[in-house]
Design a protein around this motif. Structure first.
Motif, PDB file in Angstrom:
ATOM      1  N   LYS A   1       0.832  -1.209   0.000  1.00 42.81           N
ATOM      2  CA  LYS A   1       0.000   0.000   0.000  1.00 42.81           C
ATOM      3  C   LYS A   1       0.863   1.254   0.000  1.00 42.81           C
ATOM      4  O   LYS A   1       1.990   1.259   0.491  1.00 42.81           O
ATOM      5  N   LEU A   2       0.301   2.318  -0.538  1.00 42.83           N
ATOM      6  CA  LEU A   2       0.907   3.634  -0.468  1.00 42.83           C
ATOM      7  C   LEU A   2       0.259   4.384   0.679  1.00 42.83           C
ATOM      8  O   LEU A   2      -0.976   4.445   0.769  1.00 42.83           O
ATOM      9  N   LEU A   3       1.055   4.926   1.563  1.00 43.35           N
ATOM     10  CA  LEU A   3       0.560   5.771   2.650  1.00 43.35           C
ATOM     11  C   LEU A   3       0.848   7.196   2.207  1.00 43.35           C
ATOM     12  O   LEU A   3       2.000   7.609   2.094  1.00 43.35           O
ATOM     13  N   VAL A   4      -0.223   7.928   1.908  1.00 38.74           N
ATOM     14  CA  VAL A   4      -0.137   9.208   1.222  1.00 38.74           C
ATOM     15  C   VAL A   4      -0.562  10.331   2.156  1.00 38.74           C
ATOM     16  O   VAL A   4      -1.597  10.243   2.822  1.00 38.74           O
ATOM     17  N   LEU A   5       0.225  11.402   2.199  1.00 39.42           N
ATOM     18  CA  LEU A   5      -0.121  12.587   2.965  1.00 39.42           C
ATOM     19  C   LEU A   5      -0.138  13.780   2.017  1.00 39.42           C
ATOM     20  O   LEU A   5       0.896  14.150   1.444  1.00 39.42           O
ATOM     21  N   GLY A   6      -1.315  14.345   1.826  1.00 47.70           N
ATOM     22  CA  GLY A   6      -1.454  15.530   0.984  1.00 47.70           C
ATOM     23  C   GLY A   6      -0.926  16.767   1.678  1.00 47.70           C
ATOM     24  O   GLY A   6      -0.831  16.812   2.907  1.00 47.70           O
ATOM     25  N   ASP A   7      -0.612  17.791   0.893  1.00 56.49           N
ATOM     26  CA  ASP A   7      -0.006  18.988   1.477  1.00 56.49           C
ATOM     27  C   ASP A   7      -0.949  19.806   2.343  1.00 56.49           C
ATOM     28  O   ASP A   7      -0.524  20.690   3.073  1.00 56.49           O
ATOM     29  N   GLU A   8      -2.256  19.475   2.331  1.00 58.77           N
ATOM     30  CA  GLU A   8      -3.218  20.144   3.217  1.00 58.77           C
ATOM     31  C   GLU A   8      -3.740  19.200   4.301  1.00 58.77           C
ATOM     32  O   GLU A   8      -4.797  19.421   4.879  1.00 58.77           O
ATOM     33  N   GLY A   9      -3.002  18.106   4.563  1.00 56.53           N
ATOM     34  CA  GLY A   9      -3.312  17.242   5.689  1.00 56.53           C
ATOM     35  C   GLY A   9      -4.185  16.036   5.419  1.00 56.53           C
ATOM     36  O   GLY A   9      -4.508  15.292   6.340  1.00 56.53           O
ATOM     37  N   ARG A  10      -4.585  15.804   4.177  1.00 55.34           N
ATOM     38  CA  ARG A  10      -5.379  14.610   3.869  1.00 55.34           C
ATOM     39  C   ARG A  10      -4.462  13.397   3.863  1.00 55.34           C
ATOM     40  O   ARG A  10      -3.472  13.349   3.155  1.00 55.34           O
ATOM     41  N   PHE A  11      -4.817  12.407   4.674  1.00 54.87           N
ATOM     42  CA  PHE A  11      -4.078  11.145   4.744  1.00 54.87           C
ATOM     43  C   PHE A  11      -4.913  10.051   4.102  1.00 54.87           C
ATOM     44  O   PHE A  11      -6.123   9.968   4.342  1.00 54.87           O
ATOM     45  N   ALA A  12      -4.284   9.216   3.277  1.00 55.42           N
ATOM     46  CA  ALA A  12      -5.015   8.139   2.615  1.00 55.42           C
ATOM     47  C   ALA A  12      -4.141   6.899   2.506  1.00 55.42           C
ATOM     48  O   ALA A  12      -2.916   6.979   2.397  1.00 55.42           O
ATOM     49  N   VAL A  13      -4.806   5.760   2.532  1.00 63.83           N
ATOM     50  CA  VAL A  13      -4.172   4.479   2.244  1.00 63.83           C
ATOM     51  C   VAL A  13      -4.665   4.077   0.863  1.00 63.83           C
ATOM     52  O   VAL A  13      -5.868   4.012   0.621  1.00 63.83           O
ATOM     53  N   VAL A  14      -3.724   3.831  -0.048  1.00 64.65           N
ATOM     54  CA  VAL A  14      -4.040   3.560  -1.447  1.00 64.65           C
ATOM     55  C   VAL A  14      -3.344   2.274  -1.875  1.00 64.65           C
ATOM     56  O   VAL A  14      -2.169   2.069  -1.549  1.00 64.65           O
ATOM     57  N   GLU A  15      -4.065   1.416  -2.589  1.00 68.46           N
ATOM     58  CA  GLU A  15      -3.464   0.192  -3.121  1.00 68.46           C
ATOM     59  C   GLU A  15      -2.352   0.560  -4.109  1.00 68.46           C
ATOM     60  O   GLU A  15      -2.547   1.412  -4.967  1.00 68.46           O
ATOM     61  N   ALA A  16      -1.203  -0.072  -3.989  1.00 70.24           N
ATOM     62  CA  ALA A  16      -0.124   0.120  -4.960  1.00 70.24           C
ATOM     63  C   ALA A  16      -0.368  -0.861  -6.098  1.00 70.24           C
ATOM     64  O   ALA A  16       0.174  -1.958  -6.129  1.00 70.24           O
ATOM     65  N   SER A  17      -1.223  -0.467  -7.016  1.00 71.87           N
ATOM     66  CA  SER A  17      -1.641  -1.336  -8.110  1.00 71.87           C
ATOM     67  C   SER A  17      -1.749  -0.556  -9.411  1.00 71.87           C
ATOM     68  O   SER A  17      -2.309   0.548  -9.426  1.00 71.87           O
ATOM     69  N   PRO A  18      -1.276  -1.142 -10.501  1.00 70.01           N
ATOM     70  CA  PRO A  18      -1.439  -0.486 -11.794  1.00 70.01           C
ATOM     71  C   PRO A  18      -2.871  -0.568 -12.325  1.00 70.01           C
ATOM     72  O   PRO A  18      -3.200   0.053 -13.326  1.00 70.01           O
ATOM     73  N   LYS A  19      -3.731  -1.291 -11.643  1.00 72.61           N
ATOM     74  CA  LYS A  19      -5.118  -1.453 -12.107  1.00 72.61           C
ATOM     75  C   LYS A  19      -5.953  -0.194 -11.912  1.00 72.61           C
ATOM     76  O   LYS A  19      -7.083  -0.138 -12.373  1.00 72.61           O
ATOM     77  N   GLY A  20      -5.427   0.794 -11.228  1.00 70.56           N
ATOM     78  CA  GLY A  20      -6.140   2.046 -11.028  1.00 70.56           C
ATOM     79  C   GLY A  20      -6.046   2.521  -9.598  1.00 70.56           C
ATOM     80  O   GLY A  20      -5.586   1.798  -8.708  1.00 70.56           O
ATOM     81  N   PHE A  21      -6.469   3.754  -9.367  1.00 69.55           N
ATOM     82  CA  PHE A  21      -6.465   4.347  -8.038  1.00 69.55           C
ATOM     83  C   PHE A  21      -7.543   3.680  -7.200  1.00 69.55           C
ATOM     84  O   PHE A  21      -8.721   3.691  -7.559  1.00 69.55           O
ATOM     85  N   LYS A  22      -7.150   3.049  -6.097  1.00 67.91           N
ATOM     86  CA  LYS A  22      -8.106   2.430  -5.188  1.00 67.91           C
ATOM     87  C   LYS A  22      -7.719   2.805  -3.767  1.00 67.91           C
ATOM     88  O   LYS A  22      -6.764   2.294  -3.203  1.00 67.91           O
ATOM     89  N   GLN A  23      -8.498   3.713  -3.210  1.00 69.68           N
ATOM     90  CA  GLN A  23      -8.283   4.183  -1.846  1.00 69.68           C
ATOM     91  C   GLN A  23      -9.019   3.267  -0.893  1.00 69.68           C
ATOM     92  O   GLN A  23     -10.206   3.014  -1.058  1.00 69.68           O
ATOM     93  N   THR A  24      -8.316   2.761   0.135  1.00 74.83           N
ATOM     94  CA  THR A  24      -8.954   1.872   1.104  1.00 74.83           C
ATOM     95  C   THR A  24      -9.250   2.563   2.430  1.00 74.83           C
ATOM     96  O   THR A  24      -9.907   1.987   3.283  1.00 74.83           O
TER      97      THR A  24
END
Length: 161
Positions: free
Chosen positions: A98-121
């Protein structure tokens, strides 16, 4: 002009370099030469333009922030696979597929590291000030920081996120 993101070594003999400001990225092969080392360009593309966050290589794809879009490109040729808006100039790390993503305005998301498309869990508004730091992970707890605050988010099974 500005190379703030760290180049990524890809074993056994490649290096991925990316920069923003309209420059783009390239994958290079490192070659042994009689006088030391040389390099050969494998591809160059404007599909990944890292401003400050270093990209992640997972299997046959590269994930990172191309300016303000979370992006996945193919490692073999730099072609874009998918791109997702909404994080600004974010940062990311990779853990457990998984990708643990932190946006520059504080949004945190867990995203599948998959080439099949953006899938936020999972996603949450974790912080409220400018976030340019990379998340840190220890024992299933991710640490997020903005200009004034530090937050710990427990990602272990059963924990809310």
């Amino acid at each position: 002009d500005v190379n703030a993101a760290t180049p990524v070594f890809i074993s056994p003999d490649q290096i991925f370099i990316s920069t923003a400001y309209g420059t783009g990225a390239g994958l290079f092969q490192i070659l042994r030469a009689p006088n030391g080392l040389s390099s050969r360009s494998l591809w160059k593309a404007k599909t990944m333009k890292n401003k400050m966050a270093t990209s992640i290589v997972h299997e046959d794809h590269i994930y990172g922030f191309s300016e303000e879009d979370l992006t996945c490109i193919r490692k073999s040729d730099g072609k874009m696979v998918w791109s997702e808006e909404g994080f600004g100039h974010g940062t990311l790390i990779f853990a457990d597929g998984k990708l643990l993503v932190l946006g520059d305005e504080g949004r945190f998301a867990v995203v599948e590291a998959s080439p099949k498309g953006f899938k936020q869990t999972g996603s949450m508004q974790a912080l409220s000030e400018t976030c340019w730091t990379v998340p840190s992970l220890s024992n299933g707890v991710v640490f997020l920081r903005d200009m004034r605050h530090l937050m710990a988010v427990d990602l272990k099974a059963g924990a809310k996120h």
